[in-house]
Design a protein around this motif. Sequence first.
Motif, short mmCIF file in Angstrom:
data_model
loop_
_atom_site.label_atom_id
_atom_site.label_comp_id
_atom_site.label_asym_id
_atom_site.label_seq_id
_atom_site.Cartn_x
_atom_site.Cartn_y
_atom_site.Cartn_z
N LYS A 567 0.83 -1.21 0.00
CA LYS A 567 0.00 0.00 0.00
C LYS A 567 0.87 1.26 0.00
CE LYS A 567 -4.18 -1.77 2.25
NZ LYS A 567 -5.09 -1.19 1.26
N SER A 568 1.91 1.23 0.81
CA SER A 568 2.75 2.42 0.91
C SER A 568 3.56 2.68 -0.36
CB SER A 568 3.70 2.27 2.12
OG SER A 568 4.58 1.18 1.91
N GLN A 569 3.74 1.67 -1.20
CA GLN A 569 4.52 1.82 -2.43
C GLN A 569 3.64 2.00 -3.66
OE1 GLN A 569 7.39 -1.31 -2.83
NE2 GLN A 569 8.20 -1.06 -0.74
N GLY A 570 2.39 2.35 -3.45
CA GLY A 570 1.56 2.73 -4.59
C GLY A 570 0.35 1.86 -4.83
N ARG A 571 0.13 0.84 -4.06
CA ARG A 571 -1.02 -0.06 -4.21
C ARG A 571 -0.99 -0.81 -5.54
NH1 ARG A 571 -3.16 4.22 -1.19
NH2 ARG A 571 -4.20 3.54 0.72
N ASN A 572 -1.96 -1.74 -5.69
CA ASN A 572 -2.09 -2.57 -6.90
C ASN A 572 -0.75 -3.25 -7.22
OD1 ASN A 572 -3.27 -3.84 -9.07
ND2 ASN A 572 -2.90 -2.14 -10.47
N ARG A 573 -0.19 -3.90 -6.20
CA ARG A 573 1.08 -4.58 -6.37
C ARG A 573 1.18 -5.70 -5.36
NH1 ARG A 573 5.26 -1.22 -6.80
NH2 ARG A 573 6.80 -2.66 -5.91
N VAL A 574 2.18 -6.55 -5.53
CA VAL A 574 2.41 -7.70 -4.65
C VAL A 574 3.75 -7.51 -3.96
CG1 VAL A 574 2.74 -10.20 -4.50
CG2 VAL A 574 1.07 -9.25 -6.11
N GLU A 575 3.74 -7.59 -2.65
CA GLU A 575 4.96 -7.51 -1.88
C GLU A 575 5.08 -8.77 -1.00
OE1 GLU A 575 7.47 -5.45 -1.85
OE2 GLU A 575 6.61 -4.24 -3.48
N ALA A 576 6.29 -9.25 -0.86
CA ALA A 576 6.53 -10.45 -0.04
C ALA A 576 7.30 -10.07 1.21
CB ALA A 576 7.31 -11.49 -0.84
N GLN A 577 7.27 -10.96 2.17
CA GLN A 577 7.97 -10.73 3.42
C GLN A 577 9.46 -10.58 3.17
OE1 GLN A 577 7.02 -14.87 4.77
NE2 GLN A 577 9.05 -14.67 5.69
N LEU A 578 10.09 -9.78 3.98
CA LEU A 578 11.53 -9.55 3.84
C LEU A 578 12.30 -10.65 4.53
CD1 LEU A 578 11.59 -5.73 4.48
CD2 LEU A 578 11.62 -6.92 2.29
#
Length: 578
Positions: A567-578
Amino acid sequence: MRLTRLFTLISAILALLVCGVQGRSLWAEWRQYQAAEQGLQALQLVSASMRVAEKLSVERGPSNAVMGDGHPAAPAKQERLRTARNDTNAVLRQLQQQLSHGNTVPAHQLAGLELALREARRNVDQLAAQPPSSRTPAQLDAAVERMYALVPLALDAVTEATRASEQAYPRITRVLVKARLAVELREYAGRLGSTLTAPLATAQALGSAQQQRLQFLRGRLEQLRQLIKMANNDADQAVHIQAAVARMDSDYFEAGQRIISEVEQASSNGPRDSMARHYSMDTAQFAQRYVPTMTPILAVRDALLQEAEHQAQAEFARARHELSWAMLNGAAILLVLVTLLVIVRVRVVAPLLRATRAVVRLGNGDYTPPSRISRRRDEIGDMLRALATLRENSMERQRLEQERARLIEELKIRADTDYLTGILNRRAFATAGNLRLRGAREKDESLAVILFDIDHFKSVNDCYGHDAGDQVLIRIAEVVRSTLRDGEILARYGGEEFVVMPSFCGLEAARALAERLRVAIEQEPLTLSDGYILRVTASFGVAVAHGPHAALDDLFHSADLALYRAKSQGRNRVEAQL
């Protein structure tokens, strides 16, 4: 089910049970009978292989005589060699025929024996074709060694047969072991004589290696002799076996060993400065004197095999007798069962059927009592009315139980299902997730969680109303559910937040699945009830846990942090755990 059919069914079940028990017993007896028969055949194979080993050992004598004679060898010696080879070929063909009648034919082992036999004979013939002066002791020893190697090949060809006979007749195991020891004793006795072939053929003194070999072979012969004479079962007390062993002691271990000692004495009496020796016999004369002393060893083997076959025949006859007795016993039990069923039908079932027809008539309002149960008319009527009341009460209770079960099932479904989207709710997902987490721990596999929510969902409610927001939630659930495969769990986690738990997979596979879901949501147009087409997107957070200390709460927390980054990087995207 009517009583007649019930009785027929019970009778059939009893008959099947009895037939099953008897069939199993008969099958066991039949298997034992077959094993005994196959063990007897295997014992015959063992005997045939020992005869092959015997002929191979016997063939060494004429072979040694030919290799120790002039060039060409005397016709009488050549004839004895041909006769010995023909005898060997005959018993070898007999062994092949017996093996071909069985289920298992160790063709590769027999082929190896035949090849080694041909090579050994070719080597003997090549040496016999050379002048005596060209035959070195090393060549003669090598030819003898090749002949030595044939006997183990003959015995190994029926190793499985030996094992089968011992399994079928455990009592004859020690007898067979002693028979094989007798074969080895004959073989080592032959090797003891063959050790003298090169010195006798070349008129040379025994070398230190040959003297050491003689001592080793004498020790091995004495060891085998003591093992054969060791009393460890009833067969050792048999008169014919004891007589054969006594003759072996006198003929071979006394007379035969004296012949060996004569050669050794002649070898040691020569001049120290020369290896040449004058022996009182050549290889042929030595074989004519020495070989007959080994015959009693074969008599011991034959006596032991005869005793083993006698015991095997007795065991086989016992197995056949037990099979016959089991068949007769099974037939008798079936006859008794049929007789008892007929008695029960005539004495019990038939009167009960007549009483049942009377009860039915009473239930139908026919009060004409049968003559045989006239004294039971009132009691049967009371029982019938009580049974009717009990039946009605039971039917009512069953109906209530079914209704109760239906309501419980309906409540359970409502408790586990999200009322709006029809997918699992948060509580049901936690239960399913913990169950899958335990499975991942047991299988030592990774477990992934995909957490996503709809971007700018509040603006959808603000701009188009809560009904439109509900339509968006329903449609998003349908799109994701159609994209997922069987075994992948979908639930509404709360508000506009959804959670997906794929089948056991790693981080990259879970991330790829999240990307497919994101694209599916992005490309799906949502038509509202007023006809307005709305497009929405979603942000995804992916987390994976692995190992015995993985916890569902920690997995959710990691996925939630990844979702926050998306969400913080612009939404409509997939982020995985670091």
